[in-house]
Design a protein around this motif. Structure first.
Motif, PDB file in Angstrom:
ATOM      1  N   VAL A  81      18.221  81.271  14.959  1.00  0.00           N
ATOM      2  CA  VAL A  81      17.711  82.207  16.198  1.00  0.00           C
ATOM      3  C   VAL A  81      16.731  81.435  16.898  1.00  0.00           C
ATOM      4  O   VAL A  81      15.550  81.234  16.463  1.00  0.00           O
ATOM      5  N   GLU A  82      17.050  81.323  18.287  1.00  0.00           N
ATOM      6  CA  GLU A  82      15.724  80.713  18.960  1.00  0.00           C
ATOM      7  C   GLU A  82      15.915  81.424  20.520  1.00  0.00           C
ATOM      8  O   GLU A  82      16.748  81.437  21.151  1.00  0.00           O
ATOM      9  N   GLY A  83      14.781  82.185  20.437  1.00  0.00           N
ATOM     10  CA  GLY A  83      14.695  83.190  21.692  1.00  0.00           C
ATOM     11  C   GLY A  83      15.805  84.221  21.683  1.00  0.00           C
ATOM     12  O   GLY A  83      15.823  84.901  20.598  1.00  0.00           O
ATOM     13  N   GLU A  84      16.602  84.104  22.738  1.00  0.00           N
ATOM     14  CA  GLU A  84      17.594  85.139  22.711  1.00  0.00           C
ATOM     15  C   GLU A  84      18.902  84.336  22.127  1.00  0.00           C
ATOM     16  O   GLU A  84      19.915  85.146  22.406  1.00  0.00           O
ATOM     17  N   ARG A  85      19.115  83.263  22.026  1.00  0.00           N
ATOM     18  CA  ARG A  85      20.122  82.512  21.616  1.00  0.00           C
ATOM     19  C   ARG A  85      20.383  82.694  19.866  1.00  0.00           C
ATOM     20  O   ARG A  85      19.428  82.537  19.243  1.00  0.00           O
ATOM     21  N   VAL A  86      21.510  82.838  19.651  1.00  0.00           N
ATOM     22  CA  VAL A  86      22.049  83.149  17.967  1.00  0.00           C
ATOM     23  C   VAL A  86      23.115  82.210  17.709  1.00  0.00           C
ATOM     24  O   VAL A  86      24.164  82.275  18.577  1.00  0.00           O
ATOM     25  N   GLU A 108      27.717  79.730  18.728  1.00  0.00           N
ATOM     26  CA  GLU A 108      26.794  80.821  19.558  1.00  0.00           C
ATOM     27  C   GLU A 108      27.440  82.219  19.712  1.00  0.00           C
ATOM     28  O   GLU A 108      28.393  82.114  20.182  1.00  0.00           O
ATOM     29  N   ALA A 110      26.603  86.277  20.811  1.00  0.00           N
ATOM     30  CA  ALA A 110      25.860  87.321  21.715  1.00  0.00           C
ATOM     31  C   ALA A 110      24.952  88.171  20.796  1.00  0.00           C
ATOM     32  O   ALA A 110      25.317  88.443  19.661  1.00  0.00           O
ATOM     33  N   ARG A 111      23.815  88.232  21.069  1.00  0.00           N
ATOM     34  CA  ARG A 111      22.903  89.058  20.229  1.00  0.00           C
ATOM     35  C   ARG A 111      23.117  90.490  20.352  1.00  0.00           C
ATOM     36  O   ARG A 111      23.684  91.416  21.122  1.00  0.00           O
TER      37      ARG A 111
END
Length: 111
Positions: A81-86, A108, A110-111
């Motif tokens: 996880v980096e910020g809003e990216r998973v 990748e 969606a969170r």
């Protein structure tokens, strides 16, 4: 085959590495949760981006390689996880088989 990383300075993305934990929910199903394990530095390399029509809806799939320093405890199903990216790990490769780095093939989501 791509060459291994020789410059650790390219590990310039800070990720939270999260382990998938599955527990019985008491109703016969599994409760899936992610537990943070470590903060790791990695190199993020986009590989492809697909758009498909699935069930009358446009489904997008982005695939990346994330290269980190070697860890013996990482497994498929874990995520970065980096910020809003998973990014969910789908495969793990030791690119030069020397135990220095791991290249994690990810999708990748969606969170």
């Amino acid at each position: 085959m791509k060459r291994a990383i020789h410059d650790p300075g390219v590990l310039n993305h800070r990720f939270s590495l999260e382990q998938l934990i599955e527990t019985a929910d008491g109703l016969g199903a599994l409760d899936r949760q992610f537990q943070p394990i470590a903060m790791v530095w990695g190199a993020l390399e986009p590989m492809r981006h697909d758009e498909r029509l699935l069930a009358q809806q446009l489904a997008e799939q982005a695939t990346h390689n994330i290269t980190i320093r070697f860890r013996s405890d990482i497994a498929t199903g874990w995520r970065f996880v980096e910020g809003e990216r998973v990014y969910v790990v789908v495969a793990i490769v030791d690119p030069d088989e020397r135990g220095r780095y791991l290249r994690c093939q990810t999708e990748e989501v969606a969170r």
